[in-house]
Design an enzyme around this catalytic site. Structure first.
Site, PDB file in Angstrom:
ATOM      1  N   ARG A 214       0.625 -10.256  -2.301  1.00  0.00           N
ATOM      2  CA  ARG A 214       1.277 -10.323  -3.614  1.00  0.00           C
ATOM      3  C   ARG A 214       2.642  -9.675  -3.474  1.00  0.00           C
ATOM      4  O   ARG A 214       2.867  -8.847  -2.585  1.00  0.00           O
ATOM      5  CB  ARG A 214       0.457  -9.607  -4.682  1.00  0.00           C
ATOM      6  CG  ARG A 214       0.335  -8.109  -4.483  1.00  0.00           C
ATOM      7  CD  ARG A 214      -0.548  -7.469  -5.545  1.00  0.00           C
ATOM      8  NE  ARG A 214      -0.507  -6.014  -5.500  1.00  0.00           N
ATOM      9  CZ  ARG A 214      -1.203  -5.269  -4.671  1.00  0.00           C
ATOM     10  NH1 ARG A 214      -2.012  -5.836  -3.791  1.00  0.00           N
ATOM     11  NH2 ARG A 214      -1.116  -3.945  -4.707  1.00  0.00           N
TER      12      ARG A 214
ATOM     13  N   LYS B 250     -11.676   2.329  13.779  1.00  0.00           N
ATOM     14  CA  LYS B 250     -10.295   2.744  14.030  1.00  0.00           C
ATOM     15  C   LYS B 250     -10.049   2.937  15.527  1.00  0.00           C
ATOM     16  O   LYS B 250      -9.000   2.529  16.071  1.00  0.00           O
ATOM     17  CB  LYS B 250      -9.999   4.040  13.276  1.00  0.00           C
ATOM     18  CG  LYS B 250      -9.998   3.912  11.762  1.00  0.00           C
ATOM     19  CD  LYS B 250      -8.800   3.129  11.276  1.00  0.00           C
ATOM     20  CE  LYS B 250      -8.659   3.201   9.774  1.00  0.00           C
ATOM     21  NZ  LYS B 250      -7.484   2.441   9.269  1.00  0.00           N
TER      22      LYS B 250
ATOM     23  N   TYR C 262     -16.516   4.276  10.409  1.00  0.00           N
ATOM     24  CA  TYR C 262     -15.086   4.254  10.093  1.00  0.00           C
ATOM     25  C   TYR C 262     -14.268   4.680  11.311  1.00  0.00           C
ATOM     26  O   TYR C 262     -13.327   3.983  11.720  1.00  0.00           O
ATOM     27  CB  TYR C 262     -14.812   5.189   8.915  1.00  0.00           C
ATOM     28  CG  TYR C 262     -13.360   5.304   8.524  1.00  0.00           C
ATOM     29  CD1 TYR C 262     -12.801   4.435   7.591  1.00  0.00           C
ATOM     30  CD2 TYR C 262     -12.539   6.300   9.064  1.00  0.00           C
ATOM     31  CE1 TYR C 262     -11.471   4.545   7.221  1.00  0.00           C
ATOM     32  CE2 TYR C 262     -11.212   6.404   8.698  1.00  0.00           C
ATOM     33  CZ  TYR C 262     -10.685   5.532   7.778  1.00  0.00           C
ATOM     34  OH  TYR C 262      -9.357   5.635   7.415  1.00  0.00           O
TER      35      TYR C 262
ATOM     36  N   GLY D 162       0.815  -1.210   0.000  1.00  0.00           N
ATOM     37  CA  GLY D 162       0.000   0.000   0.000  1.00  0.00           C
ATOM     38  C   GLY D 162       0.847   1.258   0.000  1.00  0.00           C
ATOM     39  O   GLY D 162       2.082   1.209  -0.024  1.00  0.00           O
TER      40      GLY D 162
ATOM     41  N   LEU E 154      -1.904  -1.858   7.256  1.00  0.00           N
ATOM     42  CA  LEU E 154      -3.084  -2.420   6.605  1.00  0.00           C
ATOM     43  C   LEU E 154      -4.223  -1.415   6.645  1.00  0.00           C
ATOM     44  O   LEU E 154      -4.398  -0.688   7.624  1.00  0.00           O
ATOM     45  CB  LEU E 154      -3.514  -3.700   7.320  1.00  0.00           C
ATOM     46  CG  LEU E 154      -2.549  -4.887   7.243  1.00  0.00           C
ATOM     47  CD1 LEU E 154      -2.996  -5.970   8.218  1.00  0.00           C
ATOM     48  CD2 LEU E 154      -2.477  -5.434   5.827  1.00  0.00           C
ATOM     49  N   GLY E 155      -4.999  -1.395   5.596  1.00  0.00           N
ATOM     50  CA  GLY E 155      -6.158  -0.512   5.575  1.00  0.00           C
ATOM     51  C   GLY E 155      -6.890  -0.620   4.259  1.00  0.00           C
ATOM     52  O   GLY E 155      -6.298  -0.948   3.233  1.00  0.00           O
TER      53      GLY E 155
ATOM     54  N   ARG F 245      -8.691   6.285  -5.910  1.00  0.00           N
ATOM     55  CA  ARG F 245      -9.658   6.749  -4.927  1.00  0.00           C
ATOM     56  C   ARG F 245     -10.053   8.168  -5.313  1.00  0.00           C
ATOM     57  O   ARG F 245      -9.327   9.124  -5.049  1.00  0.00           O
ATOM     58  CB  ARG F 245      -9.071   6.712  -3.515  1.00  0.00           C
ATOM     59  CG  ARG F 245      -8.727   5.306  -3.017  1.00  0.00           C
ATOM     60  CD  ARG F 245      -8.290   5.324  -1.569  1.00  0.00           C
ATOM     61  NE  ARG F 245      -7.926   3.997  -1.097  1.00  0.00           N
ATOM     62  CZ  ARG F 245      -7.538   3.736   0.160  1.00  0.00           C
ATOM     63  NH1 ARG F 245      -7.468   4.720   1.040  1.00  0.00           N
ATOM     64  NH2 ARG F 245      -7.213   2.512   0.528  1.00  0.00           N
TER      65      ARG F 245
END
Length: 235
Positions: free
Chosen positions: A45, A136, A132, A20, A80-81, A167
């Site tokens: 990956r 968190k 959200y 990411g 991660l997110g 995005r």
């Protein structure tokens, strides 16, 4: 070229989410930081990166126990997110942004990690009415309560940089925020967007000294720590 480190060498870093925006920068900068002689990337990956100190582990994040053998004595970085749109549902979003970070921290405690660093978000609050922010905040609270030696919770506002996925909202906000960066002064400093590279630098700089306890860094502090770290490396 690696410079000698004030913190010695031979340390291990483990990065979850290494493909990411922030994770990719973390791996790149960790490989340039001479305090680390091994960087382990937990990925679904390959990153496509090659380096003598880099070891990639193709990882099933629903079975993180298989990766825990690499955690002993390491600085563990969780980048991660996802988004609810990309995940496909609130349940799947929660898995990536709550379940996986918490499980990593639990396994890290079992294996004796040196520190745990988490990319959270501005507004994280376990009692928020916004899903959200609540997820968190719940992740932060549960991880902070585990009793790890050192926990660093990073709460950037908007993260800037090139992502693999598009995005639209972030692209628009980035285009608006950059020319108006002068607005983010005084009490508004913590709302200033943060570059992914600066986010990574602040995470490494925070983990290096070995300060114990739970530490929360908002956007303005993230930028300040990153500037100091980059200034030291540019000398």
């Amino acid at each position: 070229m690696r410079e000698s480190s004030a913190y010695g060498g031979g340390r291990t870093a483990v990065v979850a989410g290494a493909t990411g925006l922030v994770g990719r920068e973390l791996v790149r900068q960790l490989l340039e930081e001479s305090a680390y002689s091994k960087v382990i990337a937990l990925v679904r990956r390959t990153t496509g990166m090659e380096h003598p100190y880099l070891e990639e582990r193709l990882t099933d994040f629903d079975r993180l126990e298989a990766a825990a053998g690499d955690f002993a004595g390491a600085d563990l970085f969780c980048a991660l997110g996802t988004t609810i749109k990309k995940a496909g549902s609130q349940e799947l979003f929660r898995k990536v942004d709550f379940d996986y970070p918490l499980r990593l921290a639990e396994l890290g405690r079992q294996e004796g990690i040196r520190s745990y660093s988490l990319v959270s978000a501005m507004g994280a609050n376990a009692r928020s009415g916004i899903f959200y922010n609540r997820v968190k905040g719940e992740a932060e609270e549960r991880i902070a309560a585990l009793g790890l030696r050192a926990v660093f919770l990073f709460r950037p506002s908007l993260l800037l940089g090139e992502r693999d996925e598009f995005r639209r909202a972030e692209r628009f906000a980035s285009a608006v925020a950059k020319p108006l960066s002068w607005i983010f002064a005084g009490p508004l400093r913590k709302y200033k967007p943060v570059e992914g590279a600066a986010m990574a630098a602040a995470m490494i700089a925070s983990a290096l000294p070995g300060n114990a306890g739970v530490h929360i860094l908002e956007s303005d502090e993230i930028a300040r720590v990153a500037r100091l770290y980059n200034a030291r490396h540019s000398r």
